[in-house]
Design a protein around this motif. Sequence first.
Motif, PDB file in Angstrom:
ATOM      1  N   TYR A   1      65.685 -35.200  23.404  1.00 25.04           N
ATOM      2  CA  TYR A   1      64.968 -34.025  22.903  1.00 25.04           C
ATOM      3  C   TYR A   1      65.920 -33.068  22.189  1.00 25.04           C
ATOM      4  O   TYR A   1      66.935 -32.654  22.745  1.00 25.04           O
TER       5      TYR A   1
ATOM      6  N   TYR B   1      68.898 -32.391  24.545  1.00 21.24           N
ATOM      7  CA  TYR B   1      68.780 -32.708  25.969  1.00 21.24           C
ATOM      8  C   TYR B   1      68.254 -34.139  26.012  1.00 21.24           C
ATOM      9  O   TYR B   1      67.059 -34.358  25.781  1.00 21.24           O
TER      10      TYR B   1
ATOM     11  N   HIS C   1      59.625 -11.731  23.979  1.00 23.43           N
ATOM     12  CA  HIS C   1      58.307 -12.193  23.533  1.00 23.43           C
ATOM     13  C   HIS C   1      57.503 -11.014  23.004  1.00 23.43           C
ATOM     14  O   HIS C   1      56.411 -11.200  22.482  1.00 23.43           O
TER      15      HIS C   1
ATOM     16  N   SER D   1      57.090 -19.975  22.664  1.00 27.21           N
ATOM     17  CA  SER D   1      57.687 -20.537  23.868  1.00 27.21           C
ATOM     18  C   SER D   1      58.222 -21.946  23.582  1.00 27.21           C
ATOM     19  O   SER D   1      57.544 -22.754  22.955  1.00 27.21           O
ATOM     20  N   GLY D   2      59.452 -22.190  24.022  1.00 22.70           N
ATOM     21  CA  GLY D   2      60.038 -23.521  23.854  1.00 22.70           C
ATOM     22  C   GLY D   2      60.738 -23.739  22.525  1.00 22.70           C
ATOM     23  O   GLY D   2      61.210 -24.839  22.236  1.00 22.70           O
ATOM     24  N   CYS D   3      60.850 -22.682  21.692  1.00 17.65           N
ATOM     25  CA  CYS D   3      61.437 -22.886  20.352  1.00 17.65           C
ATOM     26  C   CYS D   3      62.960 -22.929  20.390  1.00 17.65           C
ATOM     27  O   CYS D   3      63.598 -23.256  19.387  1.00 17.65           O
ATOM     28  N   GLY D   4      63.580 -22.578  21.529  1.00 18.57           N
ATOM     29  CA  GLY D   4      65.038 -22.712  21.635  1.00 18.57           C
ATOM     30  C   GLY D   4      65.808 -21.406  21.770  1.00 18.57           C
ATOM     31  O   GLY D   4      67.037 -21.399  21.678  1.00 18.57           O
ATOM     32  N   LYS D   5      65.122 -20.315  22.055  1.00 18.93           N
ATOM     33  CA  LYS D   5      65.797 -18.995  22.119  1.00 18.93           C
ATOM     34  C   LYS D   5      66.822 -18.960  23.261  1.00 18.93           C
ATOM     35  O   LYS D   5      67.984 -18.620  23.055  1.00 18.93           O
ATOM     36  N   THR D   6      66.345 -19.309  24.478  1.00 22.63           N
ATOM     37  CA  THR D   6      67.262 -19.278  25.629  1.00 22.63           C
ATOM     38  C   THR D   6      68.372 -20.306  25.450  1.00 22.63           C
ATOM     39  O   THR D   6      69.532 -20.047  25.784  1.00 22.63           O
ATOM     40  N   THR D   7      68.020 -21.454  24.895  1.00 20.63           N
ATOM     41  CA  THR D   7      69.040 -22.493  24.655  1.00 20.63           C
ATOM     42  C   THR D   7      70.136 -21.933  23.760  1.00 20.63           C
ATOM     43  O   THR D   7      71.327 -22.149  24.014  1.00 20.63           O
TER      44      THR D   7
HETATM   45  P1  ATP Z   1      60.533 -19.400  26.364  1.00 20.53           P
HETATM   46  O1  ATP Z   1      60.159 -18.377  25.352  1.00 20.53           O
HETATM   47  O2  ATP Z   1      59.344 -20.056  26.970  1.00 20.53           O
HETATM   48  O3  ATP Z   1      61.531 -18.912  27.361  1.00 20.53           O
HETATM   49  P2  ATP Z   1      62.584 -20.650  24.729  1.00 20.53           P
HETATM   50  O4  ATP Z   1      62.351 -20.490  23.277  1.00 20.53           O
HETATM   51  O5  ATP Z   1      63.597 -19.777  25.372  1.00 20.53           O
HETATM   52  O6  ATP Z   1      61.205 -20.592  25.491  1.00 20.53           O
HETATM   53  P3  ATP Z   1      64.213 -22.814  25.661  1.00 20.53           P
HETATM   54  O7  ATP Z   1      64.299 -22.413  27.094  1.00 20.53           O
HETATM   55  O8  ATP Z   1      65.388 -22.570  24.823  1.00 20.53           O
HETATM   56  O9  ATP Z   1      62.928 -22.192  24.965  1.00 20.53           O
HETATM   57  O10 ATP Z   1      63.857 -24.355  25.617  1.00 20.53           O
HETATM   58  C1  ATP Z   1      63.768 -25.071  24.391  1.00 20.53           C
HETATM   59  C2  ATP Z   1      63.269 -26.474  24.685  1.00 20.53           C
HETATM   60  O11 ATP Z   1      64.300 -27.223  25.357  1.00 20.53           O
HETATM   61  C3  ATP Z   1      62.060 -26.499  25.613  1.00 20.53           C
HETATM   62  O12 ATP Z   1      61.166 -27.492  25.152  1.00 20.53           O
HETATM   63  C4  ATP Z   1      62.627 -26.869  26.963  1.00 20.53           C
HETATM   64  O13 ATP Z   1      61.709 -27.588  27.739  1.00 20.53           O
HETATM   65  C5  ATP Z   1      63.814 -27.734  26.577  1.00 20.53           C
HETATM   66  N1  ATP Z   1      64.906 -27.637  27.566  1.00 20.53           N
HETATM   67  C6  ATP Z   1      65.561 -26.518  27.915  1.00 20.53           C
HETATM   68  N2  ATP Z   1      66.511 -26.792  28.851  1.00 20.53           N
HETATM   69  C7  ATP Z   1      66.425 -28.106  29.090  1.00 20.53           C
HETATM   70  C8  ATP Z   1      67.127 -29.017  29.945  1.00 20.53           C
HETATM   71  N3  ATP Z   1      68.107 -28.587  30.733  1.00 20.53           N
HETATM   72  N4  ATP Z   1      66.770 -30.316  29.912  1.00 20.53           N
HETATM   73  C9  ATP Z   1      65.783 -30.751  29.104  1.00 20.53           C
HETATM   74  N5  ATP Z   1      65.083 -29.965  28.259  1.00 20.53           N
HETATM   75  C10 ATP Z   1      65.390 -28.666  28.254  1.00 20.53           C
END
Ligand code: ATP
Length: 388
Positions: A41, A38, A218, A63-69
């Motif tokens: 990042y 992103y 989680h 949190s933030g490790c990239g699971k949803t991504t």
């Molecule tokens: P959580 O458990 O808190 O849901 P996660 O592991 O699912 O977290 P993601 O949502 O995949 O984390 O986000 C991974 C990283 O990418 C985070 O630091 C988030 O801030 C960043 N991120 C996600 N989407 C975007 C975006 N559209 N633009 C910029 N950064 C993003």
Amino acid sequence: MIIRGGAIGPPPFCFNGGSKRDMTSAPILDIRDIHKDYGSYQALKGVSLSVRQGEFIALVGPSGCGKTTLLKQIAGFEDATSGTISIDGRDMAGVPAAHRPTSMVFQKLALFPHMTVAENIGFPLKLRKVAQGEIAARVNEMLTLMQLKPIYLDRFPRALSGGEQQRVALARSMISSPKLLLLDEPLSALDVKLKKVLQSELKRLHRSVGVTFVHVTHDLEEAMMLADRICVMRAGHILQLGEPADIYYRPADAFVAGFIGETNLFPVEITSRAKGRVRYSAGSFDDASGELPEALVAEAAQGAALMNVRPELIRRIGPEDKVDCRVTARVTEVFTKGGTVQYRAHTSQGMDLAVEIQGTSRLPMEVGEEVHLGWNKKDIWVLPGGEP
Ligand code: ATP
């Protein structure tokens, strides 16, 4: 050192029995070296993952490790920066989300408030211009699958409980017979009791429909109970992928060991590895040196390493008891937790330990007492050293 677990203490919790899938067949989902940036990042830094038909994979990590991504790249809601994703042998590059054989269920319900339950469930088929009669029949099938009562069909989402709404969301995600069901923390907003019920429902659903599940959670206990394999992520990487008991008892490194549950990591020095035996020296417990079968030592463990001993594998020992490893410690805290008692104890070598003993133990411990604790080598796992 005690490593505090993410969300769970030691068992009692159940491990799913592990994957009984045919691991030789072609994967239904094949992710190769996915990167997602992103701007500057890097949210995913080269993730590769192969999932078999019918497997239940839990994605866990801080949190933030990239699971949803990662889920979003599989679903096609976003385009990966590089790498490939194939579903059922077909490269998904350029395939829009609506044309992928996937369905996603979100934490925050995405039910349409102005549509009835029947309209919500049938919506994906309506989009595909399926005939009304067929939609009605499939909606009824989904209703039965999700154990929802027919009287709900004409209700609007606001007239359902949180758990019922989540069942409707699951029914809607299943109606188009996806090959892959992607679940993004669908149970996290529910209260504990309802969550337990829905966890069983998910398990039953997975067993009965044979669809492949990739489930972000989680709740590590939930991951342990439901998943065939757990994928532990950190900072855009996969650290370990394995069956629940392997992840718990044979973590790849100190981070996974601590993330997946409370544990004790005793520093040891690996002095030699030969003929299937590993010799170590230890200043962190009473036995200065010892030997282990190689099967109990991670391949990557060399030199400074850590002996991982879960709290429930340490017990109080009397003079007659024979154990492989022992340590003397003073009890500092006692917590009663259901049928078990958790202790904190400070060893004469200066380490704080977590110990969990059954409430019915013949050797309970008291705060301030000096005790002898022991564990057996068959229960341990030696992993690479270094700070978690
Ligand atoms: P959580 O458990 O808190 O849901 P996660 O592991 O699912 O977290 P993601 O949502 O995949 O984390 O986000 C991974 C990283 O990418 C985070 O630091 C988030 O801030 C960043 N991120 C996600 N989407 C975007 C975006 N559209 N633009 C910029 N950064 C993003």
